[in-house]
Every structure is written in structure tokens, then in C-alpha cells.
Enzyme design. Structure first.
Site, PDB file in Angstrom:
ATOM      1  N   GLY A   1      -7.698   1.266  -3.799  1.00 15.57           N
ATOM      2  CA  GLY A   1      -8.344   0.424  -2.410  1.00 15.57           C
ATOM      3  C   GLY A   1      -8.375   1.720  -1.204  1.00 15.57           C
ATOM      4  O   GLY A   1      -8.175   3.015  -1.657  1.00 15.57           O
ATOM      5  N   ASP A   2      -9.428   1.968  -0.322  1.00 13.65           N
ATOM      6  CA  ASP A   2      -9.545   2.515   0.477  1.00 13.65           C
ATOM      7  C   ASP A   2     -10.353   3.391   0.309  1.00 13.65           C
ATOM      8  O   ASP A   2      -9.952   4.811   0.496  1.00 13.65           O
ATOM      9  CB  ASP A   2      -7.930   3.116   1.150  1.00 13.65           C
TER      10      ASP A   2
ATOM     11  N   LYS B   1     -15.127   1.835   0.695  1.00 13.67           N
ATOM     12  CA  LYS B   1     -16.082   0.605   0.443  1.00 13.67           C
ATOM     13  C   LYS B   1     -16.671   1.014   1.651  1.00 13.67           C
ATOM     14  O   LYS B   1     -18.235   0.226   1.603  1.00 13.67           O
ATOM     15  CB  LYS B   1     -14.362  -0.656  -0.234  1.00 13.67           C
ATOM     16  N   GLY B   2     -16.361   0.738   2.527  1.00 15.85           N
ATOM     17  CA  GLY B   2     -17.092   0.615   3.711  1.00 15.85           C
ATOM     18  C   GLY B   2     -17.959   1.099   3.943  1.00 15.85           C
ATOM     19  O   GLY B   2     -19.177  -0.072   4.299  1.00 15.85           O
TER      20      GLY B   2
ATOM     21  N   GLY C   1      -9.158  -3.002   4.904  1.00 16.92           N
ATOM     22  CA  GLY C   1      -9.299  -2.624   6.738  1.00 16.92           C
ATOM     23  C   GLY C   1     -10.652  -1.462   5.692  1.00 16.92           C
ATOM     24  O   GLY C   1     -10.733  -0.862   5.208  1.00 16.92           O
ATOM     25  N   HIS C   2     -12.022  -2.104   6.634  1.00 16.58           N
ATOM     26  CA  HIS C   2     -13.347  -1.508   5.744  1.00 16.58           C
ATOM     27  C   HIS C   2     -13.768  -0.516   6.961  1.00 16.58           C
ATOM     28  O   HIS C   2     -14.425  -1.347   8.344  1.00 16.58           O
ATOM     29  CB  HIS C   2     -13.808  -2.629   5.188  1.00 16.58           C
TER      30      HIS C   2
ATOM     31  N   GLN D   1      -9.599  -4.419  -1.640  1.00 15.50           N
ATOM     32  CA  GLN D   1      -8.652  -3.092  -2.261  1.00 15.50           C
ATOM     33  C   GLN D   1      -9.633  -3.487  -3.255  1.00 15.50           C
ATOM     34  O   GLN D   1     -10.666  -2.470  -3.153  1.00 15.50           O
ATOM     35  CB  GLN D   1      -7.589  -4.600  -2.575  1.00 15.50           C
TER      36      GLN D   1
ATOM     37  N   THR E   1      -2.938  -0.988   8.890  1.00 17.13           N
ATOM     38  CA  THR E   1      -1.349  -0.630   8.823  1.00 17.13           C
ATOM     39  C   THR E   1      -1.044   0.674   9.518  1.00 17.13           C
ATOM     40  O   THR E   1      -0.265   1.132  10.581  1.00 17.13           O
ATOM     41  CB  THR E   1      -0.323  -1.029   8.031  1.00 17.13           C
TER      42      THR E   1
ATOM     43  N   ARG F   1      -0.119   3.121   8.240  1.00 17.13           N
ATOM     44  CA  ARG F   1       0.982   3.828   7.391  1.00 17.13           C
ATOM     45  C   ARG F   1      -0.139   4.581   6.816  1.00 17.13           C
ATOM     46  O   ARG F   1      -0.956   4.836   6.379  1.00 17.13           O
ATOM     47  CB  ARG F   1       1.258   2.494   6.266  1.00 17.13           C
TER      48      ARG F   1
ATOM     49  N   ARG G   1      -0.396   7.066   3.313  1.00  9.78           N
ATOM     50  CA  ARG G   1      -0.772   6.554   2.698  1.00  9.78           C
ATOM     51  C   ARG G   1      -0.660   7.453   1.044  1.00  9.78           C
ATOM     52  O   ARG G   1      -0.518   8.707   1.660  1.00  9.78           O
ATOM     53  CB  ARG G   1      -2.759   6.561   2.138  1.00  9.78           C
TER      54      ARG G   1
ATOM     55  N   LEU H   1     -15.481  13.761  -1.239  1.00 12.94           N
ATOM     56  CA  LEU H   1     -15.518  14.548  -1.152  1.00 12.94           C
ATOM     57  C   LEU H   1     -14.960  16.152  -1.192  1.00 12.94           C
ATOM     58  O   LEU H   1     -13.914  17.156  -1.005  1.00 12.94           O
ATOM     59  CB  LEU H   1     -16.820  15.012  -2.154  1.00 12.94           C
TER      60      LEU H   1
HETATM   61  P1  GDP Z   1     -12.068   0.689   2.390  1.00 10.55           P
HETATM   62  O1  GDP Z   1     -11.194   0.045   2.694  1.00 10.55           O
HETATM   63  O2  GDP Z   1     -12.655   1.559   1.187  1.00 10.55           O
HETATM   64  O3  GDP Z   1     -13.424   0.434   2.940  1.00 10.55           O
HETATM   65  O4  GDP Z   1     -11.936   2.192   2.791  1.00 10.55           O
HETATM   66  P2  GDP Z   1     -11.476   2.855   4.459  1.00 10.55           P
HETATM   67  O5  GDP Z   1     -11.855   2.617   5.088  1.00 10.55           O
HETATM   68  O6  GDP Z   1     -10.041   2.098   4.440  1.00 10.55           O
HETATM   69  O7  GDP Z   1     -10.629   4.055   4.193  1.00 10.55           O
HETATM   70  C1  GDP Z   1     -11.582   5.107   4.068  1.00 10.55           C
HETATM   71  C2  GDP Z   1     -11.373   6.391   5.109  1.00 10.55           C
HETATM   72  O8  GDP Z   1     -11.738   7.636   4.165  1.00 10.55           O
HETATM   73  C3  GDP Z   1     -11.612   6.107   6.056  1.00 10.55           C
HETATM   74  O9  GDP Z   1     -11.047   6.653   7.269  1.00 10.55           O
HETATM   75  C4  GDP Z   1     -13.237   7.065   6.333  1.00 10.55           C
HETATM   76  O10 GDP Z   1     -13.695   6.038   7.564  1.00 10.55           O
HETATM   77  C5  GDP Z   1     -12.923   7.347   5.529  1.00 10.55           C
HETATM   78  N1  GDP Z   1     -14.236   8.047   4.292  1.00 10.55           N
HETATM   79  C6  GDP Z   1     -14.721   7.908   3.561  1.00 10.55           C
HETATM   80  N2  GDP Z   1     -15.390   8.192   3.278  1.00 10.55           N
HETATM   81  C7  GDP Z   1     -15.421   9.385   3.859  1.00 10.55           C
HETATM   82  C8  GDP Z   1     -15.599  10.800   3.140  1.00 10.55           C
HETATM   83  O11 GDP Z   1     -16.442  10.951   2.950  1.00 10.55           O
HETATM   84  N3  GDP Z   1     -14.981  11.394   3.940  1.00 10.55           N
HETATM   85  C9  GDP Z   1     -14.598  11.659   4.748  1.00 10.55           C
HETATM   86  N4  GDP Z   1     -13.926  12.717   5.699  1.00 10.55           N
HETATM   87  N5  GDP Z   1     -13.921  10.660   5.081  1.00 10.55           N
HETATM   88  C10 GDP Z   1     -15.006   9.064   4.924  1.00 10.55           C
HETATM   89  P1  IMO Z   2      -8.819  -2.170   1.260  1.00 10.88           P
HETATM   90  O1  IMO Z   2      -9.793  -2.961   1.369  1.00 10.88           O
HETATM   91  C1  IMO Z   2      -5.008  -0.401   0.459  1.00 10.88           C
HETATM   92  C2  IMO Z   2      -2.199  -3.428  -0.323  1.00 10.88           C
HETATM   93  C3  IMO Z   2      -0.904  -3.387   0.099  1.00 10.88           C
HETATM   94  C4  IMO Z   2       0.740  -3.305  -1.344  1.00 10.88           C
HETATM   95  C5  IMO Z   2      -0.381  -4.516  -1.617  1.00 10.88           C
HETATM   96  C6  IMO Z   2      -0.446  -6.143  -1.418  1.00 10.88           C
HETATM   97  O2  IMO Z   2      -9.176  -1.755   2.490  1.00 10.88           O
HETATM   98  O3  IMO Z   2      -9.385  -1.155   0.102  1.00 10.88           O
HETATM   99  P2  IMO Z   2      -0.990  -7.793   0.607  1.00 10.88           P
HETATM  100  O4  IMO Z   2      -0.961  -7.648   2.093  1.00 10.88           O
HETATM  101  O5  IMO Z   2      -2.077  -7.760  -0.731  1.00 10.88           O
HETATM  102  O6  IMO Z   2      -0.372  -8.425  -0.148  1.00 10.88           O
HETATM  103  O7  IMO Z   2      -0.337  -6.320  -0.415  1.00 10.88           O
HETATM  104  O8  IMO Z   2      -2.015  -4.608  -2.007  1.00 10.88           O
HETATM  105  N1  IMO Z   2      -3.415  -3.428  -0.053  1.00 10.88           N
HETATM  106  C7  IMO Z   2      -3.598  -2.135   0.223  1.00 10.88           C
HETATM  107  N2  IMO Z   2      -4.128  -1.090   0.478  1.00 10.88           N
HETATM  108  N3  IMO Z   2      -6.337  -1.311   0.511  1.00 10.88           N
HETATM  109  C8  IMO Z   2      -6.572  -2.276   0.707  1.00 10.88           C
HETATM  110  O9  IMO Z   2      -7.949  -2.766   1.121  1.00 10.88           O
HETATM  111  C9  IMO Z   2      -4.932  -3.483   0.326  1.00 10.88           C
HETATM  112  N4  IMO Z   2      -5.242  -4.549   0.918  1.00 10.88           N
HETATM  113  C10 IMO Z   2      -3.772  -5.051   0.009  1.00 10.88           C
HETATM  114  O10 IMO Z   2      -0.485  -1.902   0.151  1.00 10.88           O
HETATM  115  O11 IMO Z   2       0.719  -2.678  -1.425  1.00 10.88           O
HETATM  116 MG    MG Z   3      -9.491  -0.301   3.439  1.00 10.39          MG
END
Ligand code: GDP
Ligand code: IMO
Ligand code: MG
Length: 422
Positions: A12-13, A16-17, A40-41, A223, A299, A301, A303, A330
Site C-alpha cells: 500500500g501507499d 497509486k493516487g 488514503g490516496h 491497498q 492515520t 502513523r 510508515r 525515486l
Molecule cells: P497511495 O495510497 O498509493 O495513493 O499513496 P499515498 O498517497 O498514501 O502515499 C504516497 C505518498 O508519496 C504521498 O505523500 C504522495 O504525495 C507521495 N508521492 C507519490 N509519488 C511520489 C514521488 O515520486 N516522489 C515524492 N517525493 N513523493 C511522492
Molecule cells: P492505500 O490505498 C497502507 C493496512 C493497515 C493494516 C492492515 C489492515 O492508501 O494504499 P484495515 O484497516 O484495512 O483492516 O488494516 O492494512 N492498510 C493500509 N496500509 N495503505 C493502505 O491503503 C492501507 N489500507 C489498510 O495499516 O496494516
Molecule cells: Mg495511501
């Protein structure tokens, strides 16, 4: 017309967003098919930052349709808050958002049960987002869930809700937790229902008509692969199929109408919550946190961070059928002289081909690393692949090669324009 599923290839994270937002420019419809507001995207456009939880990231671009499919679980009150939050900053949310009447409802007792179960697990807690995701999918599978279609019929909803609240309260009290109030849930849910009503449709029919009209669909995975209920690091996972197959079941779009799968992966690895993480590394965690990076979008938190793990991304490529790869963040490695990449796992002295299925053995795996030279140069202003330092180019190509897939996107910053298309 290519219909693409975008999946997270790690925990996750992955960014993707950001990649969805970039790709939405050419897509017609963005679909969420699983998960809930545990996601959270983050999308940054101009000087504005948006964090989307339930609404597809495509909502930020005008004239794009967004669909919340049947496989999603949604909390009606927080969905209304998300819609209103977007409207308050000038984003249109009207007929461009469609929500499946089959989506299951996350109710306050699901959140209370999520918290109570985590507490009861003590040291073995999953580290959930606390959004009630597990208990809601649990009710869905047990066939005791409430769906948006129920909420659209207040009388039926109230009858079913009364039974569910009674059952949930018995469980909560037995676990030493506070019971929830039927009246409060009823009132808040029915108020949210009226605000959601204009968006609620049979999204399967809508998507099939769109396919007939040759519209281009983009599936926004939530995720990541190793949080998948079947393929992830069970039980340290979420409760939905986060892998590519989930896009079909969670939307009603037939598998053979999906043309490609894009795997998004960070140039390193992160994980939030508990569970095994073979390449976790305190030095890289401290470095990224010190740069103010890698704090959870949902959240807050911190990572957990580690080196890129090609054993797991190779497995992700297999499970999802990843044809194309987007590497994000990168630029997070810009200050390193040497970068480690995990290319194998050793378990009991033997090298193994794929991550073990059980978390105990996965936790015992020793990563086998290769070292690649860093580039020690900022990459965040690079607009073309050729503008990246040679070592950064080689690194990106190497991790794509180790994963197995065509490198098509490299992201070097959080902003829309910090995206390199190959
Ligand atoms: P998602 O859940 O997959 O959409 O990812 P999140 O938004 O939770 O976490 C990705 C984090 O990395 C966010 O703070 C984005 O703004 C940031 N982000 C995404 N791509 C890049 C990148 O290439 N460089 C940097 N510095 N930040 C990035
Ligand atoms: P995005 O879409 C990262 C993790 C939680 C926990 C486990 C189970 O932003 O990538 P849950 O609340 O789903 O029952 O939690 O999954 N988790 C994520 N970790 N990115 C997410 O979503 C997540 N959604 C759930 O931290 O370990
Ligand atoms: Mg996320």
C-alpha cells in the site's frame, strides 16, 4: 481502447493516487472496486493537496466519471463528509460520482468491533486503520451485512439495523467495550442516505453501457498486493482482494474486458501496521522520516521503511499479471551513495523462490541483497528519462527487470508534473 487496472505491488501507499491522477487525463471513467476509507490516496495539483479515501482520485479532473463499485465498503457518514470536503474546495461532485447499491455499509459498530478486536489481540494486533473494514467484510461474507440498497429504503434499513445493533452490542459488551446506540446510528445514516441518494445506481449496468460505448476504464486499486486477503501476509492483511482479480469481482466488469495491469511500486518499500517485512531497515526509515516523508495519509502513523524487495514484487507481478510498471518516489533515494536491493530470500540456509505463505516463516527469511550505485543528485526536476542521472536510470530499469514488466512511468516528486513517461 485500453481498460487498465492499477494495483499496488507492495504493502500500500505506493503512490497509486498520484499515478491515477496522471492517467486520468486520458481515461474516461475511474473505478474503485475494493477497500473502503482505510485507503488514503494523495494527489497534489498546483499548490493544493487532496487525500482521497473512498472517492476515486479521478474526481479531481473535470468531465471524468467516477464509480464506487459493488466491492467497496463504505461508511455513509464519512463518504458524505468526503463529498462535502471536496465541494468546499471547489471540486464538483454531482452526477460525475456513481455509487453501487450493492456496496456494503460500514456502521459505527463495525468500527467499535475493529477497535475491540485489536485491543483483545494485544501484541498480536494487526495495526488496522480502525475504520471498521474487517468487521464489515466479515458481515458481508457471513451474509449479515447491510448494503446501500438497504439504506435507500429507510423502513427496511431500520428493521435490519435493529437486529444488527443488538447482535453487535452483545459482542461488544462481551468484549468489555461500550455498546453503540441504535437511535444515533439510525439518525446519522438516514441523513447521509438522502445526500447519497442521487449517486446510487446499478453501476454494473452503467459500466457495461460504457464498455459498449468504448469508454476507457481505469481501475484504482486500494491497498497493495501483500495486504490482499488471499495473497498477502495473512493475517496481517486487509479484508479485500487488493490484487487485479478484485477489479473484476468488485465492479462486475468481466475479466476479459481488462486489457492491462499497471503495477505501482515505490523505489524502496514501506509498510504501515504490523506484520512481516523482510527488507525493513532502520537507517532508511530514519532517513526518509528525517526528510518528512512516509507518514500515513489516513492515520498519520509513521510508515516502516526498507529496501526495495524484488522477491515480493516479482510475486506481485505474477499474481496480478503486471505488464507495466510505474516506479514512484525515486527521488527518495537521491542522497544515497549505495542502494541495496533484495533479490532473494534465504530460509534455513536455503535460497527460496517465492515468499513463504505463512508469516512465521516469512519473518524468518533473510534477504539476499545486491548493491547498486546511487546517484547523489536531485532528480525532482527531471522531466525526461534521459535527464535522470545514469545511475538512477539503471536503478529504475534494474528493479523493473527484476520484477518482470515494462517500465512505463517514473515518478520523481509528488506533483503532477513530476512524472516521467517512457
Ligand atoms: P497511495 O495510497 O498509493 O495513493 O499513496 P499515498 O498517497 O498514501 O502515499 C504516497 C505518498 O508519496 C504521498 O505523500 C504522495 O504525495 C507521495 N508521492 C507519490 N509519488 C511520489 C514521488 O515520486 N516522489 C515524492 N517525493 N513523493 C511522492
Ligand atoms: P492505500 O490505498 C497502507 C493496512 C493497515 C493494516 C492492515 C489492515 O492508501 O494504499 P484495515 O484497516 O484495512 O483492516 O488494516 O492494512 N492498510 C493500509 N496500509 N495503505 C493502505 O491503503 C492501507 N489500507 C489498510 O495499516 O496494516
Ligand atoms: Mg495511501
Amino acid at each position: 481502447m485500453a481498460n487498465t487496472v492499477l494495483v499496488g505491488a507492495q504493502w500500500g501507499d505506493e503512490g497509486k493516487g498520484k499515478i491515477i491522477d496522471f492517467l486520468t487525463e486520458t481515461a474516461d471513467i475511474v473505478v474503485r472496486s475494493q477497500g473502503g476509507n482505510n485507503a488514503g490516496h494523495t494527489v497534489i495539483t498546483g499548490d493544493r493537496k487532496y487525500v482521497l479515501h473512498l472517492i476515486p482520485s479521478g474526481i479531481l479532473r473535470p468531465n471524468k466519471q467516477c464509480v464506487i463499485g459493488n466491492g467497496v465498503v463504505l461508511d455513509p457518514v464519512s463518504l458524505v463528509e468526503e463529498i462535502e470536503g471536496l465541494r468546499a474546495v471547489g471540486i464538483e461532485v454531482g452526477s460525475n460520482l456513481m455509487i453501487s447499491d450493492c456496496a456494503h455499509l460500514v456502521m459505527p459498530y463495525h468500527r467499535a468491533l475493529d477497535a475491540a478486536k485489536e485491543l483483545a489481540k494485544g501484541k498480536l494486533k494487526i495495526g488496522t486503520t480502525g475504520r471498521g473494514i474487517g468487521p464489515t467484510y466479515g458481515d458481508k461474507v457471513a451474509r449479515t451485512g447491510l448494503r446501500l440498497a438497504d439504506l435507500m429504503q429507510p423502513e427496511i434499513f431500520c428493521q435490519k439495523l435493529a437486529t444488527r445493533v443488538e447482535e453487535a452490542n452483545a459482542q461488544l459488551v462481551a468484549m468489555g467495550a461500550q455498546p453503540v446506540s441504535f437511535e444515533e446510528i439510525k439518525e446519522a445514516s438516514l441523513a447521509a442516505a438522502e445526500k447519497l441518494r442521487p449517486h446510487v445506481v446499478n453501476t454494473v449496468l452503467y459500466l457495461h453501457k460504457a464498455l459498449q460505448a468504448k469508454k476507457e476504464l481505469l481501475f484504482e486499486g486500494a491497498q497493495g498486493t501483500f495486504l490482499d486477503i488471499d495473497h498477502g501476509t495473512y493475517p496481517y492483511v486487509t479484508s479485500s482482494n487488493t490484487t487485479a482479480g478484485g477489479a473484476a469481482t468488485g465492479s462486475g466488469v468481466p475479466p476479459h474486458r481488462i486489457d492491462s495491469v499497471l503495477g505501482v511500486m515505490k523505489a524502496y518499500t514501506t509498510r504501515v501496521g504490523e506484520g512481516p517485512f523482510p527488507t525493513e531497515n532502520a537507517v532508511i526509515s530514519d532517513m526518509l522520516h528525517g526528510m518528512g516523508r512516509e507518514f500515513g495519509a489516513t492515520t498519520g502513523r509513521a510508515r516502516r521503511c526498507g529496501w526495495f524487495d524484488a522477491v515480493s514484487t516479482r510475486y506481485a507481478a505474477m499474481v496480478n499479471g503486471i505488464d507495466e510498471i510505474a516506479i514512484t518516489n525515486l527521488d527518495g533515494l537521491d542522497t544515497l551513495d549505495v542502494i541495496q536491493v533484495c533479490v532473494g530470500y534465504k530460509l534455513d540456509g536455503e535460497e527460496i523462490e517465492v515468499p513463504p505463505s505463512d508469516y512465521q516463516r516469512l519473518s524468518a527469511c533473510q534477504p539476499v541483497y545486491i548493491e547498486l550505485p546511487g546517484w547523489n543528485t536531485p532528480t525532482d526536476a527531471c522531466k525526461k528519462f534521459e535527464e535522470l542521472p545514469k545511475n538512477a536510470q539503471s536503478y529504475a530499469l534494474k528493479i523493473a527487470e527484476l520484477t518482470g514488466g515494462k517500465l512505463t512511468i517514473v515518478s520523481v516528486g509528488a506533483h503532477r508534473d513530476q512524472t516521467i513517461l517512457l
